[in-house]
Design an enzyme around this catalytic site. Structure first.
Site, short mmCIF file in Angstrom:
data_model
loop_
_atom_site.label_atom_id
_atom_site.label_comp_id
_atom_site.label_asym_id
_atom_site.label_seq_id
_atom_site.Cartn_x
_atom_site.Cartn_y
_atom_site.Cartn_z
N ASP A 14 -36.26 -0.96 -19.43
CA ASP A 14 -37.55 -0.76 -18.76
C ASP A 14 -38.33 0.31 -19.53
O ASP A 14 -37.89 1.46 -19.62
CB ASP A 14 -37.30 -0.32 -17.31
CG ASP A 14 -38.56 -0.38 -16.45
OD1 ASP A 14 -39.59 -0.87 -16.95
OD2 ASP A 14 -38.51 0.06 -15.29
N ASP A 108 -43.13 -5.20 -20.06
CA ASP A 108 -42.46 -3.91 -20.27
C ASP A 108 -41.01 -3.84 -19.79
O ASP A 108 -40.42 -2.76 -19.77
CB ASP A 108 -43.27 -2.79 -19.62
CG ASP A 108 -43.39 -2.95 -18.12
OD1 ASP A 108 -43.22 -4.07 -17.62
OD2 ASP A 108 -43.68 -1.95 -17.44
N GLU A 109 -40.42 -4.97 -19.40
CA GLU A 109 -39.02 -4.91 -19.00
C GLU A 109 -38.34 -6.25 -19.23
O GLU A 109 -38.97 -7.30 -19.24
CB GLU A 109 -38.86 -4.48 -17.54
CG GLU A 109 -39.52 -5.39 -16.53
CD GLU A 109 -39.26 -4.95 -15.10
OE1 GLU A 109 -38.12 -4.55 -14.78
OE2 GLU A 109 -40.20 -5.03 -14.29
#
Length: 367
Positions: A14, A108-109
């Site tokens: 993350d 983003d993860e």
């Protein structure tokens, strides 16, 4: 029960305050300052906040007006999804150097199954360290990670040592980790559900574990079975590299409420164009067009129409959205309009599934 399950080595990576961190990386003058992505203007909403801003209570989904009240020196920056996408692709290239089993959740993860990784490193903990270091060295951003036997626990663990940290929950520590976990930390338990659990005396994983399957189903519906199993470390969902998109949408919140359909049609024209561009870029088509309307009193309404054929062209999206707009009288002035396309051609199950490999190992092994 946990001993009978196949043990996987899952990493959840993350990125730390991704949108805000990208802005600070690209503009050194913003480093160390409280910034918010989006949120500008009287009707804006914060998309992301830097850690410096979070200290003041600024967070995503908060109105820009409230954010500036909490942090008078807050600096607003515009979103730049092309830039976020560019960096996200660079990060994923790093992931794929270690495993092909990468399941992105967003820009983003992502989940990584490193049980059988490309460099033959048995320790998922060390792999996570290597991946995070490479992201920092090659991209310039920090990431946090959670490492454990399944996606649920890895996701929870990745939030433990943020920013720029990681946490491993070893197989033998899973049950103890979950028992002492605050119920609010359980991924999938939102604010409303947490309040309901509090009212029923459920504050930790141990409290949740004390409830029977029947009790949880009676009080939490279909989610009750999920809660019953995850608190016992049971979550068998595999990392799926080819996540199938279910819909594609665009929407706009307006600085002033719209009461004239003429102005609404003008906005819908721009929204339909954006949706069409995204569809062509991703080579996706769909049959069900949905018009989303949020009124000035914040009530939400959706109107849908399913066509007999797949579409992606702006003209058809716009014409259908117009029909849906005129379908019923509007209840109030409008603050938001959106168009989405679902029932996509990606729903057709023509993707060949790769053979599933079961990892059968003892509960204790190098993690």
């Amino acid at each position: 029960m946990l001993n009978d399950l196949p043990i996987r080595k899952i990493i959840h990576v993350d990125m730390d305050a991704f949108y805000a961190s990208v802005a600070q990386m690209d503009n050194p003058e913003l480093r160390g300052k409280a910034i918010a992505v989006g949120g500008g203007g009287t009707r804006g909403v914060v998309s992301a906040a830097s850690y410096e801003a979070r200290k003041f209570g600024v967070k995503s989904a908060m109105s820009g007006r409230l954010a500036i009240k909490l942090c008078p020196d807050l600096i607003f920056v515009k979103t730049d999804f092309e830039r976020y996408s560019e960096i996200s692709k660079r990060i994923r290239q790093i992931f794929f150097e270690y495993t092909d089993l990468v399941e992105p959740l967003s820009l983003d993860e992502a989940y990584l199954d490193v049980t059988n990784n490309k460099i033959g490193l048995p320790s998922a903990t060390l792999l996570a360290q290597k991946i995070r270091q490479r992201i920092f060295d090659e991209v310039g951003l920090t990431a946090s990670a959670g490492i454990s036997i399944n996606k649920f626990i890895a996701k929870v663990a990745s939030d433990y040592n943020k920013p720029n940290g990681q946490k491993t929950v070893n197989p033998e520590d899973v049950l103890e980790f979950l028992e002492v976990l605050d119920i609010r930390k359980f991924y999938g338990v939102g604010k409303v559900t947490a309040e309901k659990m509090y009212q029923k005396g459920i504050f930790t994983g141990k409290d949740l574990k004390s409830k029977t399957l029947e009790y949880l189903k009676d009080n939490f519906g279909k989610s009750g079975s999920h809660y019953y199993h995850v608190v016992r470390g049971i979550h068998n969902n595999e990392v799926k590299p080819n996540r199938i998109r279910k819909s594609l949408a665009a929407e706009r919140t307006f600085s002033e409420n719209l009461s004239s359909e003429v102005f609404m049609l003008e906005k819908l024209d721009h929204i339909a164009e954006e949706v069409s561009k995204r569809l062509h870029k991703t080579k996706v088509t769909g049959k069900t067009i949905t018009l989303k309307i949020k009124y000035s009193d914040f009530t939400l309404q959706t109107r849908s129409k399913t066509l007999p054929y797949y579409v992606s062209e702006k003209a058809i999206l716009l014409e259908t959205a117009k029909d849906l707009l005129y379908q019923d009288a509007l209840n109030n002035s409008v603050r938001l309009l959106g168009i989405s396309l679902s029932n996509l051609n990606t729903d057709v199950k023509t993707i060949k599934k790769s053979e599933k490999e079961t990892v059968s190992v003892q509960l204790k092994f190098e993690f």
